[in-house]
Motif scaffolding. Sequence first.
Motif, PDB file in Angstrom:
ATOM      1  N   SER A  87      33.152 -24.535  10.704  1.00 43.69           N
ATOM      2  CA  SER A  87      34.201 -25.486  11.423  1.00 43.69           C
ATOM      3  C   SER A  87      33.846 -27.085  11.250  1.00 43.69           C
ATOM      4  O   SER A  87      35.019 -27.845  11.232  1.00 43.69           O
ATOM      5  N   SER A 100      34.492 -16.764   8.751  1.00 40.94           N
ATOM      6  CA  SER A 100      35.113 -18.000   8.917  1.00 40.94           C
ATOM      7  C   SER A 100      34.151 -18.761   8.390  1.00 40.94           C
ATOM      8  O   SER A 100      32.794 -18.607   8.428  1.00 40.94           O
ATOM      9  N   GLN A 142      34.477 -28.584  18.401  1.00 41.41           N
ATOM     10  CA  GLN A 142      34.994 -27.624  17.253  1.00 41.41           C
ATOM     11  C   GLN A 142      33.698 -26.957  16.646  1.00 41.41           C
ATOM     12  O   GLN A 142      33.412 -27.455  15.397  1.00 41.41           O
ATOM     13  N   GLN A 178      34.985 -28.203   7.837  1.00 40.36           N
ATOM     14  CA  GLN A 178      36.267 -28.206   7.615  1.00 40.36           C
ATOM     15  C   GLN A 178      36.911 -29.462   8.027  1.00 40.36           C
ATOM     16  O   GLN A 178      37.892 -30.053   7.505  1.00 40.36           O
ATOM     17  N   THR A 231      40.972 -23.589   9.020  1.00 43.72           N
ATOM     18  CA  THR A 231      42.004 -23.896  10.069  1.00 43.72           C
ATOM     19  C   THR A 231      43.436 -24.471   9.561  1.00 43.72           C
ATOM     20  O   THR A 231      43.332 -24.663   8.285  1.00 43.72           O
ATOM     21  N   GLU A 246      44.808 -26.896  10.179  1.00 46.57           N
ATOM     22  CA  GLU A 246      44.743 -28.423   9.899  1.00 46.57           C
ATOM     23  C   GLU A 246      44.019 -28.465   8.618  1.00 46.57           C
ATOM     24  O   GLU A 246      44.709 -29.287   7.866  1.00 46.57           O
ATOM     25  N   THR A 270      36.436 -20.057  13.268  1.00 45.07           N
ATOM     26  CA  THR A 270      37.850 -20.681  12.947  1.00 45.07           C
ATOM     27  C   THR A 270      38.554 -19.307  12.214  1.00 45.07           C
ATOM     28  O   THR A 270      38.005 -18.556  11.822  1.00 45.07           O
ATOM     29  N   GLY A 271      39.581 -19.428  11.814  1.00 48.12           N
ATOM     30  CA  GLY A 271      40.572 -18.562  11.226  1.00 48.12           C
ATOM     31  C   GLY A 271      39.751 -18.273   9.747  1.00 48.12           C
ATOM     32  O   GLY A 271      38.976 -19.288   9.530  1.00 48.12           O
TER      33      GLY A 271
END
Length: 400
Positions: free
Chosen positions: A274, A271, A61, A277, A70, A72, A65-66
Amino acid sequence: MSLTAVRLSLINPSASEGASQKARDLIAAGVDVISLATGEPDFDTPDHVIDAAITAMRAGQTRYTGTGGTVELKKAIIEKFGRDNGLAYELPEVLASAGTKNVIYLALMASLDPGDEVIVPAPHWVSYTEMTKMAGGTPVVAKCAQNNSFKLDAQTLEQAITPRTRWLMLNTPCNPSGAVYSREDLAALADVVRRHPQVLVMTDEIYEHIIFDGLKFHSFAEVAPDLKERTLTLNGVSKGYAMTGWRIGFAGGPAELIAAMKKVQSQSLGSICSISQAGAIAALLGPQAYLQERADAFQARRDGVMALLGTVPGLRCHRPEGAFYLFVECSGLIGKRTPKGLVLDRDIEVAEYLLDEARVVVVNGTAYGISPYFRISIATSMERLEAACTRIADAVARLK
Ligand SMILES: Cc1ncc(COP(=O)(O)O)c(C=O)c1O
């Protein structure tokens, strides 16, 4: 030729960051300085959070990311808002960014037109006014009385509202005053907001988990559910979870505003980290019991420091109900002369004197919109705090 924009001349650098940097520089130069300027817990990030981040890295990961986080993480944020605040959000109504500070900036950039006003109750966190100006808005500082525990009351709010008011900024528990808004306090403000449909409410709840004396935390939209569509609720993992360096903050609010904030983020930050996050998900969904233990430790320090500074002539400590700062009134020192012959005209000079003479770094109250005060952070060991209080008391005793 100037290399900077005219806009920048309107903005003050962060006073707390400036004071913290001064402390770091002096410490690096070998000077025995105690910094009470820091706005971060001295506790460590919990192990389960670190483990989750390592696992995420090992699992690959490590990519973009978005933009708003994420799925999640957004689900974890939704879970948190439901569990802790009784607020129900859907995925398009939440967004994460690199710290709550950046979330606020996104919101202001996404919503302010030139001349739009943002009501900032003072004392206030240093960045609200400066970010408002950066986004083209006009901060309207509403001073809050110490005898109302530095909380904004309905009448002061009513007087500050104009047809150009876009936002009311709330911060509970408050940095720097430690004020915690009760259900009744928020309900009274909500009554005013209800009468002014142009007003949105941005509520910065980053110190939610650092609350004392058994008080209960209340979130604005929980108290005034009919205003949820006009409320942006902000929180993050920095303070309660001791994750300042991870840079994760988040917001819940109307989908239209969240989409606009995401648009700003997509063209500025993109983003967010990661790995952070993954850590934030572990923090939000993992064990929560240690939050209370840490708040209790801050409360013990508050009591210890209040007892020590309470005996220093010329200083008056306001009793915080949350967060990890003491906001100290120092009007008794104004007009006094230092051993070097300087007169302390303002709290800015008081803070400078404490640095020069006591080797203790504090942040002046002027930076928070009211004076004469200074802010000290209790996010350091009781031993260091006791040493700092002794130094402050000795330095104050040398004033004439
Ligand atoms: C009131 C308040 N809001 C927001 C922030 C920023 O927090 P973050 O680390 O999530 O950007 C701070 C940090 O000092 C703060 O005191």
